[in-house]
Design a protein around this motif. Sequence first.
Motif, PDB file in Angstrom:
ATOM      1  N   ASP A 198       0.830  -1.210   0.000  1.00 53.99           N
ATOM      2  CA  ASP A 198       0.000   0.000   0.000  1.00 53.99           C
ATOM      3  C   ASP A 198       0.865   1.261   0.000  1.00 53.99           C
ATOM      4  OD1 ASP A 198      -0.063  -1.125   3.044  1.00 53.99           O
ATOM      5  OD2 ASP A 198      -0.026   1.051   3.062  1.00 53.99           O
TER       6      ASP A 198
ATOM      7  N   SER B  43       2.170   1.809  -3.580  1.00 48.06           N
ATOM      8  CA  SER B  43       1.160   2.340  -4.478  1.00 48.06           C
ATOM      9  C   SER B  43       0.972   3.846  -4.257  1.00 48.06           C
ATOM     10  CB  SER B  43      -0.125   1.555  -4.283  1.00 48.06           C
ATOM     11  OG  SER B  43      -1.203   2.384  -4.092  1.00 48.06           O
ATOM     12  N   ARG B  44       1.090   4.283  -3.010  1.00 46.91           N
ATOM     13  CA  ARG B  44       0.967   5.720  -2.752  1.00 46.91           C
ATOM     14  C   ARG B  44       2.123   6.528  -3.328  1.00 46.91           C
ATOM     15  NH1 ARG B  44      -2.410   6.708   2.221  1.00 46.91           N
ATOM     16  NH2 ARG B  44      -3.594   4.788   2.365  1.00 46.91           N
TER      17      ARG B  44
ATOM     18  N   PHE C  83      -6.698   7.447  -1.758  1.00 50.34           N
ATOM     19  CA  PHE C  83      -5.677   8.252  -1.067  1.00 50.34           C
ATOM     20  C   PHE C  83      -5.577   9.670  -1.616  1.00 50.34           C
ATOM     21  CE2 PHE C  83      -3.349   5.380  -3.935  1.00 50.34           C
ATOM     22  CZ  PHE C  83      -2.735   6.302  -4.760  1.00 50.34           C
TER      23      PHE C  83
ATOM     24  N   LYS D 164     -15.866   7.045   0.620  1.00 50.94           N
ATOM     25  CA  LYS D 164     -14.549   6.404   0.609  1.00 50.94           C
ATOM     26  C   LYS D 164     -14.490   5.139   1.469  1.00 50.94           C
ATOM     27  CE  LYS D 164     -10.944   8.266   2.815  1.00 50.94           C
ATOM     28  NZ  LYS D 164      -9.777   9.134   3.098  1.00 50.94           N
TER      29      LYS D 164
ATOM     30  N   ALA E  42      -6.854  -4.981  -2.955  1.00 54.71           N
ATOM     31  CA  ALA E  42      -7.089  -3.791  -2.142  1.00 54.71           C
ATOM     32  C   ALA E  42      -5.766  -3.258  -1.609  1.00 54.71           C
ATOM     33  CB  ALA E  42      -8.034  -4.120  -0.983  1.00 54.71           C
ATOM     34  N   GLU E  43      -4.915  -4.174  -1.173  1.00 57.11           N
ATOM     35  CA  GLU E  43      -3.628  -3.740  -0.653  1.00 57.11           C
ATOM     36  C   GLU E  43      -2.777  -3.120  -1.765  1.00 57.11           C
ATOM     37  OE1 GLU E  43      -1.477  -6.792   1.342  1.00 57.11           O
ATOM     38  OE2 GLU E  43      -0.502  -5.373   2.685  1.00 57.11           O
ATOM     39  N   VAL E  44      -2.873  -3.726  -2.956  1.00 61.89           N
ATOM     40  CA  VAL E  44      -2.066  -3.217  -4.065  1.00 61.89           C
ATOM     41  C   VAL E  44      -2.514  -1.818  -4.509  1.00 61.89           C
ATOM     42  CG1 VAL E  44      -1.535  -3.592  -6.501  1.00 61.89           C
ATOM     43  CG2 VAL E  44      -1.320  -5.453  -4.888  1.00 61.89           C
ATOM     44  N   ILE E  45      -3.805  -1.506  -4.376  1.00 64.35           N
ATOM     45  CA  ILE E  45      -4.198  -0.145  -4.740  1.00 64.35           C
ATOM     46  C   ILE E  45      -3.987   0.834  -3.577  1.00 64.35           C
ATOM     47  CG2 ILE E  45      -5.851  -0.886  -6.498  1.00 64.35           C
ATOM     48  CD1 ILE E  45      -8.047   0.153  -4.508  1.00 64.35           C
ATOM     49  N   GLY E  46      -3.295   0.398  -2.555  1.00 65.34           N
ATOM     50  CA  GLY E  46      -2.859   1.349  -1.539  1.00 65.34           C
ATOM     51  C   GLY E  46      -3.692   1.385  -0.278  1.00 65.34           C
ATOM     52  N   ILE E  47      -4.544   0.388  -0.087  1.00 66.70           N
ATOM     53  CA  ILE E  47      -5.393   0.382   1.108  1.00 66.70           C
ATOM     54  C   ILE E  47      -4.648  -0.283   2.256  1.00 66.70           C
ATOM     55  CG2 ILE E  47      -7.486  -0.601   2.099  1.00 66.70           C
ATOM     56  CD1 ILE E  47      -8.713  -0.285  -0.739  1.00 66.70           C
ATOM     57  N   ARG E  48      -4.642   0.383   3.409  1.00 65.24           N
ATOM     58  CA  ARG E  48      -4.031  -0.233   4.594  1.00 65.24           C
ATOM     59  C   ARG E  48      -5.047  -1.148   5.232  1.00 65.24           C
ATOM     60  NH1 ARG E  48      -2.071   4.320   8.221  1.00 65.24           N
ATOM     61  NH2 ARG E  48      -2.198   2.759   9.841  1.00 65.24           N
TER      62      ARG E  48
END
Lengths: 262, 341
Positions: free
Chosen positions: A80, A83-84, A112, B192, B207-213
């Motif tokens: 994550d 990706s940011r 984000f 969101k 989900a993790e790959v698109i930046g979700i913690r």
Amino acid sequence: MNEMAENNAILKVENLELSFGGVQALKGVCLDVKQHELLAIIGPNGAGKTSFMNCVNAFYHPQEGRVFFEGRDITNLRPDQISRLGVSRTFQNIQLFVGLSVVDNLMAARHFKMNYNWLEGAFYFGRARRAEVENRRIVEDIIDLLELEPVRKQVVETIPYGLRKRVDLARALVQDPKLLLLDEPMAGMNAEEKEDMARFIIDVYELWGISAVLVEHDMSVVMDIADRIAVLDFGREIAVGTPEEIKGNPKVIEAYLGKAAE
Amino acid sequence: MELPCGVSKSTYAQDMAVIHTRTQWGLLGILFAFLCVLPFFLNSLWLGIVIHTSIVLIAVLGLHILTGLCGQISLGQAAFLGVGAYASTLLCAKLNFPLPISIIGAAIFSGCFGIIFGLPALRVKGFYLAMSTLAAQFIIIYLFIHVRFAGGSQGLFVPIPQFLESKINLYFIIMGTAVLATAFAKNISRTKAGRIFVAIRDNDLAAEVIGIRLSYYKLLAFFICSLYAGIAGALYSLYIGHINYEHFSLMDSIWYLGMLVVGGLGSTSGAVFGVIFISLLSKGTSLLAAQMPILGPQVASTIGIIVFGLILVLFLIFEPRGLSHRWEIFKKFYRIWPFSY
């Protein structure tokens, strides 16, 4: 010249080693992707192409070697966080959120960029509302670019494979990536869909000036759109060069294309 | 989502609104008016049923966010209601907090409890998580009995302000909260946090790959769920006046989950439909069975559970997407009726 290339590299991978038990997926791979470059990675099945991508976005953690993105060591970050930083990817076997509509899939990917918390979301007021509308506008630009308008409100579960592939690309694009990792974006598509997809990739690449890593089996596509090609075989990098050089490289022909027919 | 013909939208804000047409606003107005006059037409038995149903609705909306949206099964929702009920009663009775503050305090306390028992969700999923929330159910009930100031198995008497002695006032407070809770749940699900919850439910790796913690949002789902439960529990304590551990049993947790399934997992309207449908059905059958002496007292007292089980099985087989899906089909049919082409 070498010095220049190093400064220019947006992604730099040094000596990557990855193994699963006895299987060595990557054996000392060194690659770099320059600013505004489309690097294609080719190789037979099991050559380590997807493993390479998974190491870049920290899906796997390599046993050895380092990954630098814009000069920053990202080897030990979480997916994550990466990706940011501006690395987005698509998946070989599509990994969308099937219960969400196309628009919501893309909006979810922009989370984000939305600077409000869940409580403001619950009130749907002020900052939250503005952020939602603003991000919807950006998402719609991508929907427009990838010609997804007719299905935008449909749940992903109900749309066909070719469109899902496109949504997968759209989801990576709405994150404003600096580096795009495309894992077989044309797998399982017919000729027309492949052409569309290639056109989208070139459009984005030229319009936005981003860098991209493309893993693909379709040689005609790769030879057409890639600036440089890296060839992996059994986890080892056997050649890097322009499409012309790769076409003539005897090692590559032996490992990948079979015997020269021409 | 489809709309009646003739509705055109020129901004994204309009497109993203929940209510699109004047008819929909009108229906909403009629619903509110109905809810406002309802208590004056009900006898105290039915008023009690409506109040209880609204409390359950708040609890199930919380569960909807955790299980329906975020996909984390919880078998301990009733226990978190208990946490809210005990916390609000203790804050009110022992620390002399004013009632609104103790309700909010209880909700936040319950939410924090939820985070603690949500921690296993960071490591385990699905069936295993269900087991660990089941543990939460039993641990919390154990605490109610054995923590010194919680009154043991006798439970606690709830200090009820004079204003709420009247059932009608209580109705307005609780129904108002339930309506707000529904609106908040709907808003959470379309912004969101809601999208991220569904992303985690559908594909946690992507989900993790698109930046979700993942860890943050899973715990947030547990927090919001328990927050709702805490509010529901605090209101429940005001409604019954005396709380003890038996009011927050595992059976209730399962009822809540069942209501969610019957209504349709993952949709806010589904939670509302499920709660109303199951509550009225179980109360209705109990009342009906009481009228039929041939069934005998033992059947009469358990007929609600039997019917609940039957309905749940029938829904799982014939309409796993629940009442909300049926409602969508009905709306579609109605919109184009009688010219279905």
